[in-house]
Motif scaffolding. Sequence first.
Motif, PDB file in Angstrom:
ATOM      1  N   SER A  25       0.814  -1.220   0.000  1.00  0.00           N
ATOM      2  CA  SER A  25       0.000   0.000   0.000  1.00  0.00           C
ATOM      3  C   SER A  25       0.845   1.267   0.000  1.00  0.00           C
ATOM      4  O   SER A  25       0.355   2.352  -0.347  1.00  0.00           O
ATOM      5  N   LEU A  26       2.121   1.165   0.365  1.00  0.00           N
ATOM      6  CA  LEU A  26       2.986   2.341   0.412  1.00  0.00           C
ATOM      7  C   LEU A  26       3.584   2.695  -0.950  1.00  0.00           C
ATOM      8  O   LEU A  26       4.035   3.835  -1.148  1.00  0.00           O
ATOM      9  N   ALA A  27       3.602   1.765  -1.872  1.00  0.00           N
ATOM     10  CA  ALA A  27       4.261   1.992  -3.162  1.00  0.00           C
ATOM     11  C   ALA A  27       3.665   3.197  -3.875  1.00  0.00           C
ATOM     12  O   ALA A  27       2.449   3.320  -4.022  1.00  0.00           O
ATOM     13  N   GLY A  28       4.525   4.111  -4.281  1.00  0.00           N
ATOM     14  CA  GLY A  28       4.111   5.286  -5.026  1.00  0.00           C
ATOM     15  C   GLY A  28       3.657   6.456  -4.182  1.00  0.00           C
ATOM     16  O   GLY A  28       3.409   7.538  -4.714  1.00  0.00           O
ATOM     17  N   ARG A  29       3.539   6.276  -2.880  1.00  0.00           N
ATOM     18  CA  ARG A  29       3.063   7.364  -2.027  1.00  0.00           C
ATOM     19  C   ARG A  29       4.154   8.402  -1.777  1.00  0.00           C
ATOM     20  O   ARG A  29       5.340   8.086  -1.707  1.00  0.00           O
ATOM     21  N   THR A  30       3.722   9.643  -1.634  1.00  0.00           N
ATOM     22  CA  THR A  30       4.642  10.734  -1.333  1.00  0.00           C
ATOM     23  C   THR A  30       4.835  10.804   0.174  1.00  0.00           C
ATOM     24  O   THR A  30       3.866  10.895   0.933  1.00  0.00           O
TER      25      THR A  30
ATOM     26  N   VAL B 188       8.586  24.389   1.395  1.00  0.00           N
ATOM     27  CA  VAL B 188       9.144  23.113   0.943  1.00  0.00           C
ATOM     28  C   VAL B 188       8.037  22.066   0.811  1.00  0.00           C
ATOM     29  O   VAL B 188       7.964  21.335  -0.187  1.00  0.00           O
ATOM     30  N   ILE B 189       7.178  21.996   1.809  1.00  0.00           N
ATOM     31  CA  ILE B 189       6.080  21.028   1.784  1.00  0.00           C
ATOM     32  C   ILE B 189       5.172  21.279   0.581  1.00  0.00           C
ATOM     33  O   ILE B 189       4.752  20.340  -0.112  1.00  0.00           O
TER      34      ILE B 189
ATOM     35  N   GLY C 287       4.550  18.688  -2.686  1.00  0.00           N
ATOM     36  CA  GLY C 287       3.225  18.283  -3.118  1.00  0.00           C
ATOM     37  C   GLY C 287       2.957  18.604  -4.574  1.00  0.00           C
ATOM     38  O   GLY C 287       2.310  17.819  -5.292  1.00  0.00           O
ATOM     39  N   GLU C 288       3.468  19.739  -5.038  1.00  0.00           N
ATOM     40  CA  GLU C 288       3.266  20.130  -6.429  1.00  0.00           C
ATOM     41  C   GLU C 288       4.037  19.222  -7.391  1.00  0.00           C
ATOM     42  O   GLU C 288       3.555  18.907  -8.482  1.00  0.00           O
TER      43      GLU C 288
END
Length: 253
Positions: free
Chosen positions: A13-18, A78-79, A83-84
């Motif tokens: 479930s973590l794969a690809g998450r930021t 930075v955050i 996200g962008e």
Amino acid sequence: MTTPAPLSNTYPSLAGRTVFVTGGATGIGAELVTAFAAQNCKVSFVDLQAEAGQALAEKTGARFFECDLRDTAKLANVINEVGEVDGPIRVLLNNAADDTRHDFREVTEAYWDDRIAVNLRHAFFAIKSVHAQMLEAGSGSIINFGSMSWYECQGGMTGYTTSKAAIEGMTRGLARDLGADNIRINTLVPGWVMTPKQKEMWVGEDVKREIERGQSLKRELLAQDICAMALFLASDDARMCTAQSFIVDGGWI
């Protein structure tokens, strides 16, 4: 104490998450960056230690930003940039802290305020900054890092222990507000983790004996042990875990 082999666990479930880590250049933070990168996450991290941060970024493929977390406006920028570029942050690990020792009788108001800024304030403003991104994503996991030091009445660093106690209060105080948005928030409470800094600065033979007496499990507590819990709490496997403190200390407190 014997040293266990590095831990190995995978959470699809973590794969690809930021993922965003504060204080990620060295110590526990660096292991967190490495562990989440190994889960195929898009990892970004901030730290003041530019050389170590750049080296870790090159090694893991994570993105490094030099940032003094006392500058909460820069942290927010930075955050927003992360996200962008990488998509909304789904996992925030508020790891950064400084356990510099000090004599409470010599603490000035300015030094006290600095200890709170270094160890507590930035965590709240990081949460505030990621909230909109997690809301956009539909869910999120925030992991605040506490410390067993104040449970154990460890002295000589009141600014640090006070901040770490407050971290748990902040987690509890935000859980219901964030839960309405399907965002989980927990505190991960490490014991005395044998990082290079701890071994170099604080852990002599007397302290090693103290740790062995204190822990129920008679082996070194490693950063990988903390990462194992962090990966679980970040994953969908922990979907009903929020408002809690998860202690990983070898059975000390």
